[in-house]
Design an enzyme around this catalytic site. Structure first.
Site, PDB file in Angstrom:
ATOM      1  CG  HIS A  19      -1.758   1.181   1.404  1.00 13.20           C
ATOM      2  ND1 HIS A  19      -2.820   1.442   0.565  1.00 13.20           N
ATOM      3  CD2 HIS A  19      -1.721   2.191   2.299  1.00 13.20           C
ATOM      4  CE1 HIS A  19      -3.397   2.573   0.941  1.00 13.20           C
ATOM      5  NE2 HIS A  19      -2.749   3.051   1.991  1.00 13.20           N
ATOM      6  CG  HIS A 139       4.493  -2.032 -15.290  1.00 13.68           C
ATOM      7  ND1 HIS A 139       4.493  -2.234 -16.647  1.00 13.68           N
ATOM      8  CD2 HIS A 139       3.212  -1.711 -14.946  1.00 13.68           C
ATOM      9  CE1 HIS A 139       3.261  -2.035 -17.117  1.00 13.68           C
ATOM     10  NE2 HIS A 139       2.476  -1.731 -16.107  1.00 13.68           N
ATOM     11  CG  ASP A 175      -2.335  -4.671 -16.840  1.00 14.39           C
ATOM     12  OD1 ASP A 175      -2.337  -3.517 -17.312  1.00 14.39           O
ATOM     13  OD2 ASP A 175      -2.440  -4.905 -15.624  1.00 14.39           O
ATOM     14  CG  HIS A 177      -0.994  -0.125 -18.174  1.00 14.09           C
ATOM     15  ND1 HIS A 177      -2.057  -0.370 -17.328  1.00 14.09           N
ATOM     16  CD2 HIS A 177      -0.987   1.213 -18.392  1.00 14.09           C
ATOM     17  CE1 HIS A 177      -2.660   0.780 -17.040  1.00 14.09           C
ATOM     18  NE2 HIS A 177      -2.036   1.743 -17.680  1.00 14.09           N
ATOM     19  CG  ASP A 264      -5.453  -2.300 -16.414  1.00 15.03           C
ATOM     20  OD1 ASP A 264      -5.507  -3.323 -17.111  1.00 15.03           O
ATOM     21  OD2 ASP A 264      -4.400  -1.899 -15.890  1.00 15.03           O
TER      22      ASP A 264
END
Length: 394
Positions: A19, A139, A175, A177, A264
């Site tokens: 988080h 990533h 995804d 991305h 997404d």
């Protein structure tokens, strides 16, 4: 196939501590909501759930540089040494997207451990399928964090599969991305096929994943990218996905499939420009599931990933993934009744926390959506990209 013995649901409690800060879009509430939704429809039992060990330093360093792992550990302290704070930028850990935070190493190591455990459980024969929704942080690079990702759990898990089982691995990234960190980790490895379907990098982070990125050296041809135009809708997305991934899997013939299920590309997601509905998150797992049984004796590991409409999209999308993986009766019911209602008790439990009205049905009623302008032009461009990718695979 039995939903009680055929698949494992893997979740380390420390994953919830991944988080960054209060308003950051990467919000682990989505994990709680997904598990609660699955429990309320009777699709997730305690016997199916396991809590894995965190990844060791040795495992992390199969992909990540020792100096980077040390930097992550130092910046995970409640009050990092000022010298390490100054070094954070060199490791990509000082940005608004991926800032260091207390306990970062512990939480990120737990995520890696979950993906490693999922792959080992499947490859060892303990189970045919495994899901780790906390994973999919695609990533991160060997020496740098990026795009909300500190450690690259998929890359580490693949490294261990190669080392321990000499497995041919097909990595499928859905995804929105581009799955850049995994791609570049295995760009020269002919035994790891990386496949990514995503919004074109012309307009979206990380700015890579073009169709001409095909691998290098001995790995040339073991990388396939299908970059799609902004505002792509279900029909074009699914046509491009099915045609290319079937050809890729047939050509590569993997020992195991690892799929990343960032959700997404949905029209409601705030961090992309696509216009897909919940339909693609029902159909893509179905296609991958069939491929796993056709080509690699059912060995399939599914990871989470992106998804930033945590109220209306992620819980449904990830629940559909588990329902497909376990052949739950509900997934078959949705073939006949896609607008089957979401459990009222789940909506009542979460609505008071949500800033938007929660969805009332499993799939979206796209007949209520505004028609997308330039649909034909978008589909035409995507078909051209698909055909180029298919030529490269052949």
């Amino acid at each position: 196939m039995s939903s009680k013995s055929n698949a494992l649901f893997i979740q380390h409690v420390d994953t919830f501590n991944y988080h960054f800060y209060a308003e950051h879009p990467f919000d682990q509430t989505r994990l709680h909501m997904t598990q609660d939704l699955l429990s309320r429809v009777g699709a997730l039992q305690p016997a199916q759930m396991i809590s894995p060990a965190s990844a060791s330093l040795e495992a992390l360093q199969l992909v990540h540089r020792p100096d980077y792992v040390n930097a992550v550990r130092q910046l995970s302290e409640p009050l990092p040494d000022p010298d390490w704070i100054l070094k954070a930028a060199a490791y990509g850990l000082d940005t608004d997207d991926t800032p260091y935070f207390p306990g970062m190493h512990q939480a990120a190591s737990a995520i890696v451990g979950g993906s490693v455990a999922a792959c080992d459980a499947v490859m060892s024969g303990r189970t045919q399928h495994a899901i780790h929704l906390g994973g999919g942080l695609h990533h991160a690079f060997p020496g740098k964090g990026a795009g909300f990702c500190v450690y690259n759990d998929a890359s580490v898990a693949i490294a261990l599969l190669r080392e321990q089982y000499d497995a041919r691995v097909l990595y499928i990234d859905t995804d929105v991305h581009h799955g850049d960190g995994v791609q570049w980790s295995y760009y020269t490895d002919p035994n790891v096929m990386t496949y990514s379907i995503h919004e074109t990098g012309k307009f979206l982070f990380p700015g890579t994943g073009f169709v001409y990125e095909r691998g290098a050296g001995e790995g040339f041809g073991s990388c396939v990218n299908v970059p799609l135009e902004p505002y792509t809708e279900d029909e074009s997305w699914l046509e491009c996905f099915q045609d290319t991934i079937e050809q890729v899997t047939h050509s590569f013939k993997p020992d195991i499939i690892i799929s990343q299920h960032g959700c997404d590309a949905h029209a409601l997601d705030p961090l992309s420009h696509m216009h897909c509905s919940m339909r693609i998150y029902k159909e893509m797992p179905r296609i991958i599931h069939q491929l796993a049984h056709t080509y690699c004796e059912g060995r399939w590991v599914a990871l989470g990933g992106g998804g930033y409409e945590i109220w209306r999209v992620v819980p449904r999308a990830w629940s559909l993934l588990w329902l497909e993986m376990t052949d739950h009766p509900l997934i078959k019911q949705l073939n006949e009744a896609p607008l089957k209602p979401i459990p009222t008790a789940w909506m009542e439990h979460w609505q008071h926390r949500s800033p938007v009205d929660l969805p009332q049905t499993w799939l979206d009623n796209v007949n209520l959506w505004e028609p997308m302008p330039r649909r034909g032009i978008i589909q035409e461009h995507n078909t051209k990209v698909k055909n180029i990718a298919l030529e490269y695979v052949r």
